[in-house]
Design an enzyme around this catalytic site. Structure first.
Site, PDB file in Angstrom:
ATOM      1  N   LYS A   1     -26.794 -30.269 -89.507  1.00 16.79           N
ATOM      2  CA  LYS A   1     -26.673 -28.810 -89.531  1.00 16.79           C
ATOM      3  C   LYS A   1     -26.426 -28.255 -88.131  1.00 16.79           C
ATOM      4  O   LYS A   1     -26.719 -28.912 -87.132  1.00 16.79           O
ATOM      5  CB  LYS A   1     -27.974 -28.195 -90.073  1.00 16.79           C
ATOM      6  CG  LYS A   1     -28.278 -28.473 -91.552  1.00 16.79           C
ATOM      7  CD  LYS A   1     -27.531 -27.498 -92.417  1.00 16.79           C
ATOM      8  CE  LYS A   1     -27.854 -27.576 -93.905  1.00 16.79           C
ATOM      9  NZ  LYS A   1     -28.037 -28.892 -94.460  1.00 16.79           N
TER      10      LYS A   1
ATOM     11  N   SER B   1     -21.465 -31.007 -96.043  1.00 15.72           N
ATOM     12  CA  SER B   1     -22.081 -29.764 -95.563  1.00 15.72           C
ATOM     13  C   SER B   1     -21.465 -29.283 -94.258  1.00 15.72           C
ATOM     14  O   SER B   1     -21.701 -28.157 -93.850  1.00 15.72           O
ATOM     15  CB  SER B   1     -23.591 -29.958 -95.387  1.00 15.72           C
ATOM     16  OG  SER B   1     -23.849 -30.782 -94.280  1.00 15.72           O
TER      17      SER B   1
END
Lengths: 196, 196
Positions: free
Chosen positions: B155, B118
């Site tokens: 993130k 990610s």
DNA sequence: TATTTTATTGTACATTCGTACAATAGTCAA
DNA sequence: TTGACTATTGTACGAATGTACAATAAAATA
């Protein structure tokens, strides 16, 4: 006897770690007494007894202080995406320092700060640091520091048939086929990025 | 007197470094004598005199051994693309260990191995390691470890107006706007990639 | 308040330490 | 072979170290 207010040494771990990294050894009991402002080395004997139970210090053969597990370096836990790891399932790099973990061959190793963008597609960005091993002979696929046209750059070390080629991990840079002899300063063994 | 063949201690630095990392202190003269198979601690006195000139060891206040500059950790040199650095222009992270350099707040730090993709567009790849600081409050733009739908992920920590949003650095992943309360395990302070 | 627990100080001692000194064997070059 | 230099051993001593023991003040508890 004259006596100061009671104190109970504050952040003992921090102070002891500071001493250890500054002096590269643990303090003697008398030095520790000075450090924590005690008049008697025995105050340290007193505290060492509980510091050993909390893992801040250990004793060596002669009773001298050694850093305990709680002063030890970083722990390596599990994987990010596989769910958050419980402390139970720690891998045991615990006792190893980052230095030992990252630097295999100290004498032959050094570090560089990356300033170009020729390796961005390999996830190496300007501002990153790379650890180089001078002693290692490059294998196919290794990232190497090489001299090309009197300039040192970082490239993939690859082969086309019998020829060695240097490939950048950025589409905007050409692949280089060295004509003459090729100077290689070393092989990149790890990449470190530090956020502020 | 009985006497062994002369030897001249081989790779003294390696042996001493091994002892130091294993015992977290330097050996006494008698221990070093055993280590190098001498019968007299004075053989070590003899060698310490030249080891100090070559920087392998130093002496502390009481004469005890300390690791010298030659046993010290990695050196940080200049930049890759700016031409190959001469040893003269070394930055002086010399004396600092990678641990101290990378880990600001030891108690609150730990390490994770990255398994998702990610964050690839931020140059963080599966297999990389990240150092996390539990104690730090995330700023806009920081990379954080956060719990989303009972799963921990990595993130970018950002804001839209007053709302906090978590953005992946991979176009294939959606940006997340947490409804309820947001659990953050820590802020990523550095990334380490290790090649085999 | 009285009592118990916790924290600090001082002294003394056996042990370990680094090193000064002296002796001598191994190595190498002339 | 001789002599100079290098490397190793042994001993002895003063200094520094960890700790056992005893005393007691400060804080916590009842």
């Amino acid at each position: 006897m004259g006596r100061k207010k009671r104190q109970k040494p504050r952040n003992a771990s921090t102070e002891l770690r500071r001493f250890y990294t500054e002096h590269q050894r643990m303090p003697s009991y008398r030095e520790a007494a000075t450090l924590f402002r005690y008049r008697s080395p025995n105050a340290i004997t007193y505290w060492v007894n509980r510091w050993t139970t909390t893992g801040i210090v250990r004793r060596d053969r002669t009773g001298r202080l050694l850093p305990g597990p709680a002063l030890a370096p970083i722990r390596l836990l599990g994987n990010v995406q596989a769910g958050f790891p419980s402390p139970a399932e720690e891998e045991h790099i615990d006792t190893l320092s980052l230095d030992d973990w990252l630097v295999g061959n100290r004498e032959a190793s050094f570090m560089l700060k990356v300033s170009g963008d020729s390796m961005v597609d390999a996830g190496i960005q300007p501002g990153d640091y790379v650890l180089i091993d001078r002693g290692r002979t490059p294998k196919k696929g290794d990232i190497v520091i090489a001299e090309v046209d009197n300039e040192w750059t970082m490239k993939f070390f690859e082969k086309r048939g019998n020829r060695i080629v240097l490939r950048a991990a950025n589409r905007r840079y050409p692949t280089i086929v060295p004509h003459q002899e090729l100077k290689i300063a070393g092989v990149v063994t790890s990449v470190i990025r530090k956020y502020k």
